[in-house]
Design an enzyme around this catalytic site. Structure first.
Site: not given
Length: 378
Positions: A215, A269
């Site tokens: 990502n 996250d």
């Protein structure tokens, strides 16, 4: 306190047994039970070291960037119910005075303790990143990497900073990476548009970790290996957001096979909507819509997650052929090593902190004990 009839999850195996907890530590594995011992019968549940999350922005409706002990404490209590017993609250790319305030609050929480998970220090994600790989960070507050800017934001609490996510190709990054390495702070590459060679140059300077693999980084292409190629072609550690949204499960399996489970950490996250109903929230001052299990900015970019580490472990278990003890290691010992606390956290061993959890076959958390105190009991 003795916990008996448990399946003990070690680094290399799972065995039936019991543990004794005294003065906040695991004092004995498979102890003799004495008459006045308080005994918890695990009834065959798994007993594991508590999970450690090195990348988490918020939970329980609160955000690290509020910069208050109360916010950190709420996050700590919320994630403890999901088996996370230690974490590094993670900052965002925002105004540098806000980052400074948040780091001071994290340092305070580390020093005075919380009513939930232990605070091991801060993870600074940004502002030294590449605007072309902004993700859900706020482009308004990007800053050029410099030792001076880092020192300003860390303030008097540099020793409470565990890791810094930055883009190694941005001018000034190499000097900062070398400084972080000298100070024993993890330099992690993330939100980066680096080429393979720029990423490898960063690793040479001291980058030893990569933030949320795949990502917000240049992908692996057979003629242009990018940051993902550099991660796969080096011995640095990395982390995965294993929610099935940030990364497809086949790509996860490829990464685990390539890096080996010794080199990967499971992270959440998570942002403030973690363990909250779906709806509108914020991250780094930007509006976030949480719908169908995903947190996104108004432009559709993923904005962190609502994942918890118990769910991350379950997702990997359900979508791979790895053994449970191998998966648990990615959520415990590997993260302890990242935070340089592997001498006291992250495994079941005599003398280690009594941060332990009990869960069933489906990774439903049953009990959470932190520092020898029961924090959660289903």
């Amino acid at each position: 306190m003795i916990i008996k009839n448990a399946k003990l999850i070690y680094l290399d195996k799972i065995e039936e047994g019991s543990i004794k907890i005294e003065n906040g530590k695991i004092s004995k594995i498979n102890p003799e039970v004495l008459e006045d011992d308080v005994v918890i019968d695990a009834e065959g549940l798994y007993l594991s070291p508590g999970f450690i999350d090195v990348h988490i922005h918020g939970a329980g409706g609160r955000d690290t960037m509020e910069g208050s002990l109360d916010a950190i404490n709420t996050i700590a209590k919320s994630i403890a119910e999901h088996g996370t017993t230690s974490f590094t609250p993670t900052t965002m790319t925002v105004d540098r005075d806000e980052v400074k305030k948040a780091i001071a609050a994290i340092a305070e929480a580390k020093s005075v303790g919380t009513d939930g998970a232990n605070v091991l220090g801060a993870h600074m994600e940004g502002p030294f990143i590449n605007g072309e790989m902004i993700g859900a960070q706020n482009p308004k507050y990007l800053a050029a990497p410099s030792i001076e800017a880092f020192k300003y934001m860390a303030g008097d609490h540099e020793d409470a900073v565990v890791s810094v996510t930055l883009a190694p190709e941005v001018p000034g990054a190499k000097e900062l990476i070398k400084y972080l390495k000298e100070k024993d702070i993890v330099a992690s590459m993330g939100h980066t548009k680096a080429t393979y060679s720029e990423a490898m140059e960063g690793i040479k300077c001291g980058v030893c970790h990569a933030t949320h693999l795949y990502n917000a980084m240049t992908p692996l292409h057979h003629r242009d290996p990018g940051v993902v190629g550099a991660i796969f072609d080096s011995n640095i550690t990395t982390e995965t957001i294993s929610d099935g949204i940030h990364i497809s499960y086949p790509s996860l399996r490829v990464a685990y096979k390539q890096k080996t489970l010794d080199k990967v950490l499971l992270v959440s996250d998570a942002m403030m909507a973690c363990s909250m109903p779906e709806g509108e929230y914020s991250l780094g001052g930007q509006k976030v819509i949480v719908k169908n299990g995903a947190a996104r900015l108004e432009n559709g970019a993923l904005a962190g997650s609502i994942l918890t580490l118990d769910k991350a472990v379950k997702n990997v278990k359900d979508n791979s052929s790895y053994k449970l003890h191998e998966i648990v290691k990615m959520a415990t010992y590997n993260a302890a090593r990242h935070c340089k606390v592997e001498d006291r956290k992250g495994k079941l061993q005599e003398g280690y902190d009594a941060d332990v959890i009990l869960f069933d076959e489906d990774i439903n958390i049953n009990r959470v004990i932190i520092g020898g105190k029961e924090i959660f009991n289903k």
